[in-house]
Write a protein that holds these residues in place. Structure first.
Motif, PDB file in Angstrom:
ATOM      1  N   PRO A  10       0.823  -1.212   0.000  1.00 51.68           N
ATOM      2  CA  PRO A  10       0.000   0.000   0.000  1.00 51.68           C
ATOM      3  C   PRO A  10       0.858   1.262   0.000  1.00 51.68           C
ATOM      4  CG  PRO A  10       0.026  -0.990   2.177  1.00 51.68           C
ATOM      5  CD  PRO A  10       0.764  -1.935   1.264  1.00 51.68           C
ATOM      6  N   ILE A  11       0.243   2.371  -0.340  1.00 50.70           N
ATOM      7  CA  ILE A  11       0.941   3.658  -0.311  1.00 50.70           C
ATOM      8  C   ILE A  11       1.138   4.031   1.161  1.00 50.70           C
ATOM      9  CG2 ILE A  11       0.824   6.098  -0.950  1.00 50.70           C
ATOM     10  CD1 ILE A  11      -1.162   5.177  -3.204  1.00 50.70           C
ATOM     11  N   PRO A  12       2.380   4.226   1.604  1.00 48.32           N
ATOM     12  CA  PRO A  12       2.620   4.564   3.015  1.00 48.32           C
ATOM     13  C   PRO A  12       1.986   5.909   3.390  1.00 48.32           C
ATOM     14  CG  PRO A  12       4.649   3.842   1.947  1.00 48.32           C
ATOM     15  CD  PRO A  12       3.634   4.045   0.867  1.00 48.32           C
ATOM     16  N   ASP A  13       1.443   5.971   4.598  1.00 44.69           N
ATOM     17  CA  ASP A  13       0.803   7.206   5.071  1.00 44.69           C
ATOM     18  C   ASP A  13       1.737   8.404   4.989  1.00 44.69           C
ATOM     19  OD1 ASP A  13      -1.588   5.908   5.606  1.00 44.69           O
ATOM     20  OD2 ASP A  13      -1.116   5.587   7.732  1.00 44.69           O
ATOM     21  N   GLN A  14       3.028   8.199   5.302  1.00 40.62           N
ATOM     22  CA  GLN A  14       3.955   9.339   5.281  1.00 40.62           C
ATOM     23  C   GLN A  14       4.116   9.899   3.869  1.00 40.62           C
ATOM     24  OE1 GLN A  14       7.169   7.027   6.976  1.00 40.62           O
ATOM     25  NE2 GLN A  14       8.459   7.413   5.196  1.00 40.62           N
ATOM     26  N   ILE A  15       4.006   9.061   2.839  1.00 40.23           N
ATOM     27  CA  ILE A  15       4.092   9.532   1.457  1.00 40.23           C
ATOM     28  C   ILE A  15       2.855  10.354   1.114  1.00 40.23           C
ATOM     29  CG2 ILE A  15       4.176   8.791  -0.961  1.00 40.23           C
ATOM     30  CD1 ILE A  15       6.819   8.352   0.525  1.00 40.23           C
ATOM     31  N   TRP A  58       7.287  -0.760  -2.386  1.00 36.73           N
ATOM     32  CA  TRP A  58       7.693  -2.146  -2.160  1.00 36.73           C
ATOM     33  C   TRP A  58       8.432  -2.223  -0.834  1.00 36.73           C
ATOM     34  CZ3 TRP A  58       6.728  -5.331  -6.515  1.00 36.73           C
ATOM     35  CH2 TRP A  58       6.295  -4.638  -7.639  1.00 36.73           C
ATOM     36  N   ARG A  59       8.106  -3.200  -0.029  1.00 38.35           N
ATOM     37  CA  ARG A  59       8.810  -3.403   1.237  1.00 38.35           C
ATOM     38  C   ARG A  59       9.369  -4.820   1.223  1.00 38.35           C
ATOM     39  NH1 ARG A  59       8.319  -0.389   5.917  1.00 38.35           N
ATOM     40  NH2 ARG A  59       6.441   0.556   5.065  1.00 38.35           N
ATOM     41  N   PRO A  60      10.699  -4.950   1.186  1.00 30.64           N
ATOM     42  CA  PRO A  60      11.289  -6.293   1.134  1.00 30.64           C
ATOM     43  C   PRO A  60      11.010  -7.073   2.415  1.00 30.64           C
ATOM     44  CG  PRO A  60      12.995  -4.610   1.282  1.00 30.64           C
ATOM     45  CD  PRO A  60      11.695  -3.899   1.183  1.00 30.64           C
ATOM     46  N   THR A  61      10.940  -8.381   2.253  1.00 31.24           N
ATOM     47  CA  THR A  61      10.788  -9.270   3.407  1.00 31.24           C
ATOM     48  C   THR A  61      12.131  -9.364   4.146  1.00 31.24           C
ATOM     49  OG1 THR A  61      11.465 -11.231   2.179  1.00 31.24           O
ATOM     50  CG2 THR A  61       9.099 -10.667   2.128  1.00 31.24           C
ATOM     51  N   PRO A  62      12.142  -9.891   5.368  1.00 33.09           N
ATOM     52  CA  PRO A  62      13.425 -10.086   6.060  1.00 33.09           C
ATOM     53  C   PRO A  62      14.393 -10.955   5.248  1.00 33.09           C
ATOM     54  CG  PRO A  62      11.630 -10.254   7.629  1.00 33.09           C
ATOM     55  CD  PRO A  62      10.988 -10.168   6.256  1.00 33.09           C
ATOM     56  N   GLU A  63      13.871 -11.959   4.556  1.00 37.01           N
ATOM     57  CA  GLU A  63      14.736 -12.812   3.740  1.00 37.01           C
ATOM     58  C   GLU A  63      15.349 -12.020   2.585  1.00 37.01           C
ATOM     59  OE1 GLU A  63      11.517 -13.584   4.529  1.00 37.01           O
ATOM     60  OE2 GLU A  63      11.916 -15.127   6.041  1.00 37.01           O
ATOM     61  N   HIS A  91      13.284   5.048   1.413  1.00 36.32           N
ATOM     62  CA  HIS A  91      12.668   5.898   2.432  1.00 36.32           C
ATOM     63  C   HIS A  91      12.860   5.267   3.792  1.00 36.32           C
ATOM     64  CE1 HIS A  91      10.274   8.593  -0.203  1.00 36.32           C
ATOM     65  NE2 HIS A  91      10.240   7.544  -1.018  1.00 36.32           N
ATOM     66  N   ALA A  92      13.194   6.066   4.801  1.00 30.03           N
ATOM     67  CA  ALA A  92      13.173   5.588   6.184  1.00 30.03           C
ATOM     68  C   ALA A  92      11.720   5.619   6.635  1.00 30.03           C
ATOM     69  CB  ALA A  92      14.018   6.485   7.066  1.00 30.03           C
ATOM     70  N   ASP A  93      11.283   4.591   7.351  1.00 33.15           N
ATOM     71  CA  ASP A  93       9.918   4.525   7.850  1.00 33.15           C
ATOM     72  C   ASP A  93       9.828   5.367   9.121  1.00 33.15           C
ATOM     73  OD1 ASP A  93       7.376   3.906   8.708  1.00 33.15           O
ATOM     74  OD2 ASP A  93       7.623   1.749   8.441  1.00 33.15           O
ATOM     75  N   ARG A  94       9.084   6.455   9.075  1.00 31.66           N
ATOM     76  CA  ARG A  94       8.980   7.339  10.243  1.00 31.66           C
ATOM     77  C   ARG A  94       8.146   6.736  11.358  1.00 31.66           C
ATOM     78  NH1 ARG A  94       8.098  12.230   6.378  1.00 31.66           N
ATOM     79  NH2 ARG A  94       5.922  11.748   6.684  1.00 31.66           N
TER      80      ARG A  94
END
Length: 96
Positions: A10-15, A58-63, A91-94
């Motif tokens: 999803p589109i991050p709220d901070q964006i 896109w948010r990569p998984t831990p793997e 982007h850093a996640d705030r």
């Protein structure tokens, strides 16, 4: 070569907060292609220096992060007959 497909999120709220003039779009598969073969992506549309821009997130998984941290790389595939202008932005996640 080992690879792992990332899926859009999803589109991050901070964006959204940082770009109040942009608008959200839901882009589905082209005609004749099933949702199983090509899902829907939530994209954000606006102008950057007067140029139209579509962004997805896109948010990569831990793997996947482990692969990148071990020297892996990202591949950007553009399904078109020509290379279009693009950028990858971290982007850093705030919220964390």
């Amino acid at each position: 070569m080992t690879y792992s497909n990332m899926t859009p999120g999803p589109i991050p709220d901070q964006i959204v907060q940082d770009n109040p003039d942009w608008r959200a779009l839901h882009i589905g598969p082209p005609p004749g292609v099933s949702d199983e073969d090509c899902g829907t992506v939530e994209a954000f549309y606006g102008l950057v220096d007067g140029m139209p821009c579509l962004a997805d997130f896109w948010r990569p998984t831990p793997e996947q992060l482990a692969i990148l941290n071990a020297g892996g790389f990202l591949e950007l595939r553009q399904y078109t007959g020509r290379m279009v202008m693009h950028s990858l932005i971290v982007h850093a996640d705030r919220d964390t």
